[in-house]
Design an enzyme around this catalytic site. Structure first.
Site, PDB file in Angstrom:
ATOM      1  N   ARG A  63      49.850  11.854 -32.819  1.00 46.80           N
ATOM      2  CA  ARG A  63      50.701  11.043 -33.704  1.00 46.80           C
ATOM      3  C   ARG A  63      50.521   9.549 -33.443  1.00 46.80           C
ATOM      4  O   ARG A  63      50.644   8.753 -34.367  1.00 46.80           O
ATOM      5  CB  ARG A  63      52.157  11.442 -33.521  1.00 46.80           C
ATOM      6  CG  ARG A  63      52.434  12.755 -34.199  1.00 46.80           C
ATOM      7  CD  ARG A  63      53.866  13.137 -34.078  1.00 46.80           C
ATOM      8  NE  ARG A  63      54.203  14.161 -35.044  1.00 46.80           N
ATOM      9  CZ  ARG A  63      55.312  14.866 -35.018  1.00 46.80           C
ATOM     10  NH1 ARG A  63      56.198  14.657 -34.072  1.00 46.80           N
ATOM     11  NH2 ARG A  63      55.550  15.780 -35.939  1.00 46.80           N
ATOM     12  N   GLY A 116      58.278  19.620 -40.589  1.00 47.06           N
ATOM     13  CA  GLY A 116      59.438  19.696 -41.481  1.00 47.06           C
ATOM     14  C   GLY A 116      59.184  18.971 -42.790  1.00 47.06           C
ATOM     15  O   GLY A 116      59.511  19.478 -43.865  1.00 47.06           O
ATOM     16  N   LYS A 149      60.288  33.359 -39.560  1.00 43.18           N
ATOM     17  CA  LYS A 149      61.322  33.816 -40.490  1.00 43.18           C
ATOM     18  C   LYS A 149      60.997  33.562 -41.953  1.00 43.18           C
ATOM     19  O   LYS A 149      60.530  32.481 -42.305  1.00 43.18           O
ATOM     20  CB  LYS A 149      62.626  33.098 -40.174  1.00 43.18           C
ATOM     21  CG  LYS A 149      63.241  33.583 -38.886  1.00 43.18           C
ATOM     22  CD  LYS A 149      64.581  32.932 -38.691  1.00 43.18           C
ATOM     23  CE  LYS A 149      65.258  33.547 -37.473  1.00 43.18           C
ATOM     24  NZ  LYS A 149      66.384  32.741 -37.042  1.00 43.18           N
ATOM     25  N   GLY A 165      53.347  20.901 -37.163  1.00 44.83           N
ATOM     26  CA  GLY A 165      54.086  21.727 -36.203  1.00 44.83           C
ATOM     27  C   GLY A 165      53.212  22.744 -35.509  1.00 44.83           C
ATOM     28  O   GLY A 165      52.124  22.436 -35.025  1.00 44.83           O
TER      29      GLY A 165
HETATM   30  P1  AMP Z   1      58.024  28.980 -37.676  1.00 44.74           P
HETATM   31  O1  AMP Z   1      58.724  27.918 -36.883  1.00 44.74           O
HETATM   32  O2  AMP Z   1      58.888  29.735 -38.603  1.00 44.74           O
HETATM   33  O3  AMP Z   1      56.733  28.491 -38.301  1.00 44.74           O
HETATM   34  O4  AMP Z   1      57.605  30.080 -36.617  1.00 44.74           O
HETATM   35  C1  AMP Z   1      56.719  29.836 -35.578  1.00 44.74           C
HETATM   36  C2  AMP Z   1      57.023  30.816 -34.503  1.00 44.74           C
HETATM   37  O5  AMP Z   1      56.897  32.129 -35.008  1.00 44.74           O
HETATM   38  C3  AMP Z   1      56.085  30.730 -33.326  1.00 44.74           C
HETATM   39  O6  AMP Z   1      56.783  30.211 -32.235  1.00 44.74           O
HETATM   40  C4  AMP Z   1      55.664  32.179 -33.089  1.00 44.74           C
HETATM   41  O7  AMP Z   1      55.760  32.557 -31.731  1.00 44.74           O
HETATM   42  C5  AMP Z   1      56.668  32.969 -33.907  1.00 44.74           C
HETATM   43  N1  AMP Z   1      56.143  34.275 -34.338  1.00 44.74           N
HETATM   44  C6  AMP Z   1      55.023  34.515 -35.019  1.00 44.74           C
HETATM   45  N2  AMP Z   1      54.836  35.833 -35.174  1.00 44.74           N
HETATM   46  C7  AMP Z   1      55.885  36.451 -34.574  1.00 44.74           C
HETATM   47  C8  AMP Z   1      56.246  37.805 -34.400  1.00 44.74           C
HETATM   48  N3  AMP Z   1      55.493  38.800 -34.877  1.00 44.74           N
HETATM   49  N4  AMP Z   1      57.397  38.080 -33.740  1.00 44.74           N
HETATM   50  C9  AMP Z   1      58.167  37.064 -33.268  1.00 44.74           C
HETATM   51  N5  AMP Z   1      57.869  35.755 -33.396  1.00 44.74           N
HETATM   52  C10 AMP Z   1      56.726  35.449 -34.054  1.00 44.74           C
END
Ligand code: AMP
Length: 401
Positions: free
Chosen positions: A37, A377, A201, A354
């Site tokens: 950054r 974000g 999620k 991210g």
């Molecule tokens: P996000 O912030 O929604 O982009 O999610 C990123 C996070 O999702 C990372 O820290 C990953 O460790 C987690 N992640 C990816 N796949 C899985 C999974 N199958 N089960 C639990 N966490 C996951």
């Protein structure tokens, strides 16, 4: 969308306030572990130096909650900037206090002053006009180069713009580049266009999925998100992360994809473990055979090959979100393999910030990507179709033209 940009400003020899995003990760000893950054802001800073400006730099770091906290001081940033620019960078002792104000006043052409962490001031996150007025009193021009916080209406991002007319404010080079790539992606992508969306999620990316669906030709879902889609389709997903309240939304997205003719891909195999632990034993299973008490933590090899086939004819690839728990070596392989396949492609490859930016860097293919966003974000909000307050403030409205 037309923006006021730094090149439109007659700032030679003048004082310029540049809002940067120096929110870099530090280790436990306070060393910067990734200075992307800071490096990303150099083009704008050098442009101002070349034009013999005096420069006031401002940034936040972490969440110090409106008061001074040594842990969040920009000291390490000042040191790194100095090394990268090969010139002195003075760090003010405060943000808009007597030290910062007097140093800003005395600043000579070619000199750089870095204010302390703007979030040491409680008014920063409240978009306080009084604080913004103090910032604006330091310089004749305002440049926003902090894409990573442009989705926040904060004093040094939004409120400050009201103290400058259209001839005295504009977007820096980094902000322009971010907007250019996302604008092209969302308005006029070279086709076929594939979005790869992963992460933990569905809820966090639901709006982005809905906004992207009519724009893409193919959509790939990975990460824990995939289990909500599989469960919605009536499959056993064991103890994998599922958002029960989003099963209907998942079904709706699949139906929409069908209606729009979007090729929709889900993983076909997984790496599963009985526990969410690095040293847990693992099994490699197809999506039909996830054991009842096990958790899916990465996509399997058949899925990465399937996704490679699907992306092979794509001309544009957008990637946001990892395919598995890539922070743990055992569950990183799916994401790393896919990163290599994306890297090999001749498509325009855009990586949302991210986790995905970290992931391609750890996979060693960051140089192969066309563009890696500096804002997780902020880029997600652009994908959701939102207008970011920091950018809206620099847009040329028709009546201004
Ligand atoms: P996000 O912030 O929604 O982009 O999610 C990123 C996070 O999702 C990372 O820290 C990953 O460790 C987690 N992640 C990816 N796949 C899985 C999974 N199958 N089960 C639990 N966490 C996951």
């Amino acid at each position: 969308m037309r923006l006021l940009t730094i090149k439109d400003l007659e700032l030679a020899g003048k004082k310029v306030f540049i809002r940067c995003d120096f929110n870099v990760p530090l280790d436990e000893f306070g060393n910067i572990t990734d200075d992307r950054r800071i490096r990303a802001a150099l083009q704008t800073i050098r442009y101002c130096l070349d034009h013999e400006c005096s420069i006031v730099l401002a940034s936040h770091m972490g969440r110090p909650k409106g008061q001074f906290n040594e842990k969040y001081s920009l000291k390490p940033v000042a040191k790194r900037l100095q090394a990268l620019l090969h010139q002195d960078v003075t760090l003010a002792k405060d943000v808009v206090g007597p030290d910062a104000m007097s140093k800003a006043k005395e600043l000579k052409n070619g000199e750089i002053l870095l204010l302390e962490n703007v979030r040491f001031e409680p008014g920063e996150t409240k978009n306080d006009p009084e604080l913004a007025k103090k910032f604006a009193s330091m310089a004749e021009f305002y440049v926003n180069d902090a894409f990573g916080v442009s989705h926040r209406a904060h004093a040094s991002v939004e409120a400050i713009t009201h103290y400058y007319d259209n001839h005295h404010k504009g977007a820096g080079f980094l902000l322009q580049k971010e907007i250019k790539y996302f604008h092209k992606l969302l308005k006029n992508p070279t086709r076929p266009f594939m979005a790869i969306v992963g992460g933990s999620k569905v809820s966090g990316k639901l709006e982005a999925l809905i906004n992207l669906l009519p724009k893409v030709d193919k959509m790939v879902i990975g990460g824990a998100m995939a289990f909500t889609f599989l469960k919605a389709n009536g499959l056993e997903v064991g103890k994998s992360l599922v958002e029960e309240d989003l099963l209907d939304d998942a079904n709706h997205i699949v139906q929409e994809a069908k209606r729009l003719g979007v090729k929709f891909y889900l993983p076909v195999d997984f790496v599963v473990a009985p526990e969410f632990k690095e040293d847990a034993p693992v099994k490699y299973v197809t999506y039909q055979e996830i054991p009842k008490d096990w958790i899916g933590l990465d996509i399997g090899l058949a899925s990465t090959r399937l996704f490679r086939e699907a992306l092979s004819d794509c001309q544009t690839i957008l990637w946001n979100g990892p395919m598995g728990v890539f922070e743990m070596d055992k569950f990183a392989r799916g994401s790393f393999k896919l990163a290599n396949y994306v890297a090999e492609s001749y498509a325009t490859k855009i990586v949302g910030g991210g986790d995905t930016a970290d992931l391609v860097q750890r996979a060693g293919v960051d140089d192969e990507m066309t563009f890696i966003s500096t804002g997780g974000g902020a880029s997600l909000e652009l994908l959701e179709g939102k207008t970011l307050p920091g950018i809206a403030a620099l847009e040329i409205k028709d009546e201004d033209a």
